[in-house]
Design an enzyme around this catalytic site. Structure first.
Site, mmCIF file in Angstrom:
data_model
loop_
_atom_site.group_PDB
_atom_site.id
_atom_site.type_symbol
_atom_site.label_atom_id
_atom_site.label_comp_id
_atom_site.label_asym_id
_atom_site.label_seq_id
_atom_site.Cartn_x
_atom_site.Cartn_y
_atom_site.Cartn_z
ATOM 1 N N HIS A 204 0.801 -1.221 0.000
ATOM 2 C CA HIS A 204 0.000 0.000 0.000
ATOM 3 C C HIS A 204 0.836 1.274 0.000
ATOM 4 O O HIS A 204 0.312 2.370 -0.103
ATOM 5 C CB HIS A 204 -0.939 0.039 1.215
ATOM 6 C CG HIS A 204 -0.224 0.293 2.501
ATOM 7 N ND1 HIS A 204 0.341 -0.705 3.238
ATOM 8 C CD2 HIS A 204 0.048 1.453 3.168
ATOM 9 C CE1 HIS A 204 0.919 -0.183 4.309
ATOM 10 N NE2 HIS A 204 0.768 1.122 4.288
HETATM 11 C C1 UD1 Z 1 -2.249 5.743 5.175
HETATM 12 C C2 UD1 Z 1 -0.974 6.383 5.732
HETATM 13 C C3 UD1 Z 1 0.141 5.353 5.743
HETATM 14 C C4 UD1 Z 1 -0.266 4.093 6.463
HETATM 15 C C5 UD1 Z 1 -1.566 3.563 5.877
HETATM 16 C C6 UD1 Z 1 -2.037 2.383 6.667
HETATM 17 C C7 UD1 Z 1 -0.707 8.767 5.250
HETATM 18 C C8 UD1 Z 1 -0.017 9.768 4.416
HETATM 19 N N1 UD1 Z 1 -0.546 7.486 4.902
HETATM 20 O O1 UD1 Z 1 -2.010 5.422 3.821
HETATM 21 O O2 UD1 Z 1 1.265 5.903 6.411
HETATM 22 O O3 UD1 Z 1 0.740 3.134 6.303
HETATM 23 O O4 UD1 Z 1 -2.573 4.591 5.925
HETATM 24 O O5 UD1 Z 1 -2.932 1.591 5.956
HETATM 25 O O6 UD1 Z 1 -1.358 9.116 6.201
HETATM 26 N N2 UD1 Z 1 -9.342 4.453 0.864
HETATM 27 C C9 UD1 Z 1 -10.577 3.846 0.824
HETATM 28 N N3 UD1 Z 1 -11.156 3.509 2.009
HETATM 29 C C10 UD1 Z 1 -10.611 3.750 3.212
HETATM 30 C C11 UD1 Z 1 -9.356 4.372 3.254
HETATM 31 C C12 UD1 Z 1 -8.735 4.714 2.072
HETATM 32 O O7 UD1 Z 1 -11.121 3.600 -0.239
HETATM 33 O O8 UD1 Z 1 -11.213 3.397 4.242
HETATM 34 C C13 UD1 Z 1 -8.661 4.779 -0.408
HETATM 35 C C14 UD1 Z 1 -8.996 6.175 -0.943
HETATM 36 O O9 UD1 Z 1 -9.059 6.092 -2.329
HETATM 37 C C15 UD1 Z 1 -7.784 6.983 -0.529
HETATM 38 C C16 UD1 Z 1 -6.661 5.961 -0.589
HETATM 39 O O10 UD1 Z 1 -7.249 4.735 -0.209
HETATM 40 O O11 UD1 Z 1 -7.554 8.070 -1.362
HETATM 41 C C17 UD1 Z 1 -5.495 6.284 0.320
HETATM 42 O O12 UD1 Z 1 -5.937 6.458 1.673
HETATM 43 P P1 UD1 Z 1 -5.114 7.385 2.687
HETATM 44 O O13 UD1 Z 1 -5.683 7.262 4.042
HETATM 45 O O14 UD1 Z 1 -4.948 8.747 2.133
HETATM 46 O O15 UD1 Z 1 -3.672 6.772 2.666
HETATM 47 P P2 UD1 Z 1 -3.208 5.261 2.827
HETATM 48 O O16 UD1 Z 1 -2.616 4.836 1.541
HETATM 49 O O17 UD1 Z 1 -4.315 4.465 3.404
HETATM 50 N N1 UDP Z 2 -3.647 -5.472 8.871
HETATM 51 C C1 UDP Z 2 -4.882 -6.083 9.012
HETATM 52 N N2 UDP Z 2 -5.542 -6.469 7.890
HETATM 53 C C2 UDP Z 2 -5.031 -6.302 6.637
HETATM 54 C C3 UDP Z 2 -3.754 -5.697 6.522
HETATM 55 C C4 UDP Z 2 -3.096 -5.268 7.653
HETATM 56 O O1 UDP Z 2 -5.370 -6.274 10.137
HETATM 57 O O2 UDP Z 2 -5.700 -6.685 5.659
HETATM 58 C C5 UDP Z 2 -2.949 -5.021 10.101
HETATM 59 C C6 UDP Z 2 -1.567 -5.577 10.275
HETATM 60 O O3 UDP Z 2 -1.603 -6.851 10.890
HETATM 61 C C7 UDP Z 2 -0.904 -4.517 11.139
HETATM 62 C C8 UDP Z 2 -1.529 -3.240 10.644
HETATM 63 O O4 UDP Z 2 -2.750 -3.629 10.023
HETATM 64 O O5 UDP Z 2 -1.238 -4.692 12.497
HETATM 65 C C9 UDP Z 2 -0.613 -2.605 9.650
HETATM 66 O O6 UDP Z 2 -1.293 -1.648 8.911
HETATM 67 P P1 UDP Z 2 -0.823 -1.173 7.460
HETATM 68 O O7 UDP Z 2 -0.012 -2.213 6.803
HETATM 69 O O8 UDP Z 2 -2.044 -0.706 6.788
HETATM 70 O O9 UDP Z 2 0.032 0.146 7.794
HETATM 71 P P2 UDP Z 2 1.562 0.414 8.215
HETATM 72 O O10 UDP Z 2 1.912 -0.449 9.367
HETATM 73 O O11 UDP Z 2 2.411 0.179 7.022
HETATM 74 O O12 UDP Z 2 1.551 1.856 8.559
#
Ligand code: UD1
Ligand code: UDP
Length: 359
Positions: A204
């Site tokens: 991601h």
């Molecule tokens: C965010 C964090 C990242 C973290 C990740 C965990 C920032 C800059 N990034 O990235 O550090 O590792 O969360 O998962 O804060 N979207 C949905 N549904 C949701 C959430 C997101 O459809 O519930 C889609 C939307 O199109 C959105 C995109 O995912 O634009 C990105 O979501 P966003 O929260 O901006 O960043 P992440 O990639 O999730």
């Molecule tokens: N995780 C989860 N379901 C998923 C993917 C991740 O429960 O489908 C959990 C994972 O075990 C960990 C946390 O989400 O505890 C990590 O989140 P993510 O990878 O989204 O973000 P990051 O740690 O890179 O910020």
């Protein structure tokens, strides 16, 4: 003492769970603010349910957007809550835009700020998370570091006051919920999987999802592995694969599933032959569960996992992904494990309040 937690994204719910439980047990008055950065049922609500986190007192419903827009809207909404609630302390977690907005809002109002998972650095400012961490750390009064490396990183930036090495709160969560996952998760049966006969992959990170070549290389590598790859797909990645017309690479060998809850995720991690990921949290969980890990990035904040032999950094190189996966073995030693992180954080907060802390 009123403590206000600010969370918004999946990994922050995992970090909040053990600490919230401990803070309430110790009698702190806790207010939970969910920015709404993650909002899909299986990216948000499911975590509150499974991790037994009290329903947020506020859900700001910010949702998605560009960095400036999303962070700006959070800042406005968080400030309003802080002015109303007047907490003694704000806690922010990790390195998302919710962390950044929470840290800015609190420090501008001169509210004491604590950062859980302080001091992590990738030394790559192209990563949005690196900017969020640096700002949050420099604004924080109390910095809870998970590793000695994190403490040293802060020292190098001149931050030595209010720094506490408390272990990793995600380890607390994993140890507690691992037992519950064993009882409750039925994901292996549901997906018809046998232990150690599949790989688990998550992607991601913006550097991978927003770069056509990198995403294509990674998916190509996954599609050619010698075992099926279970791929709980982050919504960001799902969208980008569609936009970049890479859906044809999701061949039979890659089993795409919706994001799973934490209990199923731990079960999938524990039973995987190896894990391929660009996630920070998943790298650590692989390490703690003693599952070899291939990290689809060029650098990692969790350098201990690499030094100790459990994790290999492969970037997005298709050939390297396959070859390192073959050669990565179980590491030798295991360190940086301490399941009393929530306890240690609560002890520090109690001291800070009674005036016996360093501040
Ligand atoms: C965010 C964090 C990242 C973290 C990740 C965990 C920032 C800059 N990034 O990235 O550090 O590792 O969360 O998962 O804060 N979207 C949905 N549904 C949701 C959430 C997101 O459809 O519930 C889609 C939307 O199109 C959105 C995109 O995912 O634009 C990105 O979501 P966003 O929260 O901006 O960043 P992440 O990639 O999730
Ligand atoms: N995780 C989860 N379901 C998923 C993917 C991740 O429960 O489908 C959990 C994972 O075990 C960990 C946390 O989400 O505890 C990590 O989140 P993510 O990878 O989204 O973000 P990051 O740690 O890179 O910020």
């Amino acid at each position: 003492m009123k403590i206000l937690d600010i969370v918004g994204a999946r990994p922050q719910f995992v970090k909040l769970a053990p600490l919230s439980k401990k803070l309430r047990k110790e009698g702190f008055n806790e207010v939970i603010v969910h920015t709404g950065q993650h909002y899909d049922e299986n990216m948000s609500e499911l975590f509150f349910e499974e991790l037994e986190i009290p329903e947020p007192d506020y859900n700001l419903g910010i949702g998605s957007g560009s960095h400036g827009e999303q962070t700006g809207r959070m800042l406005i909404a968080i400030e309003e809550v802080l002015l109303k609630e007047k907490p003694n302390l704000v806690i922010v977690y990790g390195d998302t835009n919710s962390t950044l907005a929470g840290a800015l809002a609190a420090s501008k109002l001169h509210i004491q700020l604590a950062h859980v998972e302080a001091g992590l650095r990738s030394f790559n400012k192209n990563m949005p998370e690196e900017i969020n961490r640096i700002v949050a750390d420099h604004l924080s009064d109390i910095l809870f570091c998970p590793t000695e490396t994190a403490v040293r990183n802060l020292e190098r930036e001149g931050i030595t006051k209010g720094v506490y090495l408390v272990g990793d709160i995600m380890f607390d969560a994993l140890m507690h919920f691992s037992k519950i996952s064993e009882k409750k998760s039925k994901i292996l049966v549901r997906l018809n999987l046998k232990p150690k006969e599949y790989y688990l992959a998550t992607i991601h990170r913006a550097e991978n999802t927003d770069n056509y070549e990198r995403l294509k290389n990674i998916l190509t590598a996954l599609s050619q592995l010698d075992r099926p790859v279970i791929f709980p797909i982050h919504p960001r990645t799902k969208n980008r694969i569609k936009e970049l017309n890479l859906e044809s690479l999701l061949l039979e060998n890659i089993k795409v599933i919706d994001p799973v809850g934490y209990l199923d995720m731990i079960n999938l991690e524990k039973n995987a032959k190896a894990i391929l990921t660009d996630s920070g949290g998943v790298q650590k969980e692989a390490f703690w569960l003693r599952v070899p890990c291939i990290t689809l990035r060029d650098e990692t904040e969790w350098i201990e996992t690499v030094k100790l032999g459990w994790n290999r950094l492969v970037g997005s190189d298709c050939v390297k992904i396959a070859s390192e996966l073959k050669s990565v073995r179980e590491g030798e030693e295991v360190m940086f494990e301490d399941k009393y992180s929530a306890w240690k954080i609560a002890e520090v907060l109690k001291k800070v309040i009674s005036g016996k802390g360093e501040r």
